[in-house]
Design an enzyme around this catalytic site. Sequence first.
Site, PDB file in Angstrom:
ATOM      1  N   ASN A 136       7.908 -18.379  51.551  1.00  0.00           N
ATOM      2  CA  ASN A 136       9.061 -18.718  52.041  1.00  0.00           C
ATOM      3  C   ASN A 136       9.305 -18.652  53.379  1.00  0.00           C
ATOM      4  O   ASN A 136       8.497 -17.978  54.264  1.00  0.00           O
ATOM      5  CB  ASN A 136      10.267 -17.652  51.583  1.00  0.00           C
ATOM      6  CG  ASN A 136       9.964 -16.116  51.616  1.00  0.00           C
ATOM      7  OD1 ASN A 136       8.846 -15.914  51.548  1.00  0.00           O
ATOM      8  ND2 ASN A 136      10.814 -15.407  51.693  1.00  0.00           N
ATOM      9  N   GLU A 196       8.910 -21.537  46.483  1.00  0.00           N
ATOM     10  CA  GLU A 196       8.749 -22.614  45.213  1.00  0.00           C
ATOM     11  C   GLU A 196       9.104 -24.030  45.875  1.00  0.00           C
ATOM     12  O   GLU A 196       8.305 -24.855  45.513  1.00  0.00           O
ATOM     13  CB  GLU A 196       9.588 -22.199  44.122  1.00  0.00           C
ATOM     14  CG  GLU A 196       9.475 -20.932  43.314  1.00  0.00           C
ATOM     15  CD  GLU A 196      10.517 -19.878  44.096  1.00  0.00           C
ATOM     16  OE1 GLU A 196      10.546 -19.947  45.400  1.00  0.00           O
ATOM     17  OE2 GLU A 196      10.933 -18.966  43.441  1.00  0.00           O
ATOM     18  N   GLU A 202      11.833 -18.681  56.608  1.00  0.00           N
ATOM     19  CA  GLU A 202      12.993 -18.432  57.036  1.00  0.00           C
ATOM     20  C   GLU A 202      13.437 -18.937  58.368  1.00  0.00           C
ATOM     21  O   GLU A 202      12.315 -19.446  59.149  1.00  0.00           O
ATOM     22  CB  GLU A 202      13.262 -16.873  56.927  1.00  0.00           C
ATOM     23  CG  GLU A 202      13.449 -16.364  55.602  1.00  0.00           C
ATOM     24  CD  GLU A 202      13.694 -14.970  55.163  1.00  0.00           C
ATOM     25  OE1 GLU A 202      13.761 -14.222  56.227  1.00  0.00           O
ATOM     26  OE2 GLU A 202      13.855 -14.585  54.133  1.00  0.00           O
ATOM     27  N   CYS A 234      15.954 -23.751  43.650  1.00  0.00           N
ATOM     28  CA  CYS A 234      14.503 -24.054  43.134  1.00  0.00           C
ATOM     29  C   CYS A 234      14.527 -24.676  41.687  1.00  0.00           C
ATOM     30  O   CYS A 234      13.584 -25.337  41.484  1.00  0.00           O
ATOM     31  CB  CYS A 234      13.691 -22.654  43.288  1.00  0.00           C
ATOM     32  SG  CYS A 234      13.319 -22.579  45.311  1.00  0.00           S
TER      33      CYS A 234
HETATM   34  N1  THU Z   1      13.362 -16.439  47.976  1.00  0.00           N
HETATM   35  C1  THU Z   1      12.055 -17.456  47.530  1.00  0.00           C
HETATM   36  O1  THU Z   1      11.344 -17.750  48.365  1.00  0.00           O
HETATM   37  N2  THU Z   1      12.008 -17.628  46.209  1.00  0.00           N
HETATM   38  C2  THU Z   1      13.122 -17.325  45.230  1.00  0.00           C
HETATM   39  O2  THU Z   1      12.880 -17.534  44.222  1.00  0.00           O
HETATM   40  C3  THU Z   1      14.140 -16.430  45.713  1.00  0.00           C
HETATM   41  C4  THU Z   1      14.187 -16.070  46.912  1.00  0.00           C
HETATM   42  C5  THU Z   1      13.193 -16.163  49.391  1.00  0.00           C
HETATM   43  C6  THU Z   1      14.303 -16.968  50.149  1.00  0.00           C
HETATM   44  C7  THU Z   1      14.377 -15.997  51.238  1.00  0.00           C
HETATM   45  O3  THU Z   1      13.724 -16.134  52.275  1.00  0.00           O
HETATM   46  C8  THU Z   1      14.161 -14.672  50.662  1.00  0.00           C
HETATM   47  O4  THU Z   1      13.636 -14.915  49.433  1.00  0.00           O
HETATM   48  C9  THU Z   1      15.450 -13.717  50.371  1.00  0.00           C
HETATM   49  O5  THU Z   1      16.308 -14.637  49.487  1.00  0.00           O
END
Ligand code: THU
Length: 162
Positions: A62, A75, A64, A115
């Site tokens: 992820n 994902e 941000e 996702c």
């Molecule tokens: N996040 C993911 O990378 N995948 C998921 O399936 C759920 C959430 C990330 C997004 C954000 O950076 C952090 O987790 C909190 O929501």
Amino acid sequence: MKKEKLSFELSVYDSLDELSKTDKDLMLEAIEVRKNAYAPYSNFFVGAAVLLENGKIILGNNQENASFPAGLCAERVAIFQAAAIYPNVAILSVAISATSKNYQVKKPAAPCGNCRQSMIEYEQKQQKPISLFLMGELGEVVKCDSISNILPLAFNNSFLNQ
Ligand code: THU
């Protein structure tokens, strides 16, 4: 009027060691790449590893952003990268590992709705199911055999071609 009941099965493993070597290695890659996640705002770190039919593994985590909606989940980083490099190679499975800096992630984290929608696009394009392996921090692994199981009644291109 009739009612239709939708249901599906998940496989629940007590530990990574119950998986096949291929599936375990995929999850180990997701765990490793999770460490590079850029998640200074949520402190929730996610790694994703995509296994392709040609044997290649594509990774993502992820990313941000100070403008929160501009960030992207692990994902989608991984599957978009896979589709960008190998547009015509089927995706067999995606392993997802989630941890938090602030608390223990006890249950395997499930992909968010965006996702699921992004992954079902490729599942329908390739006309082969994509398996998901989900893991938190307690060792348990949950396997789901198809994205369509976790996104019933999905919106897809059939609604755009009428
Ligand atoms: N996040 C993911 O990378 N995948 C998921 O399936 C759920 C959430 C990330 C997004 C954000 O950076 C952090 O987790 C909190 O929501």
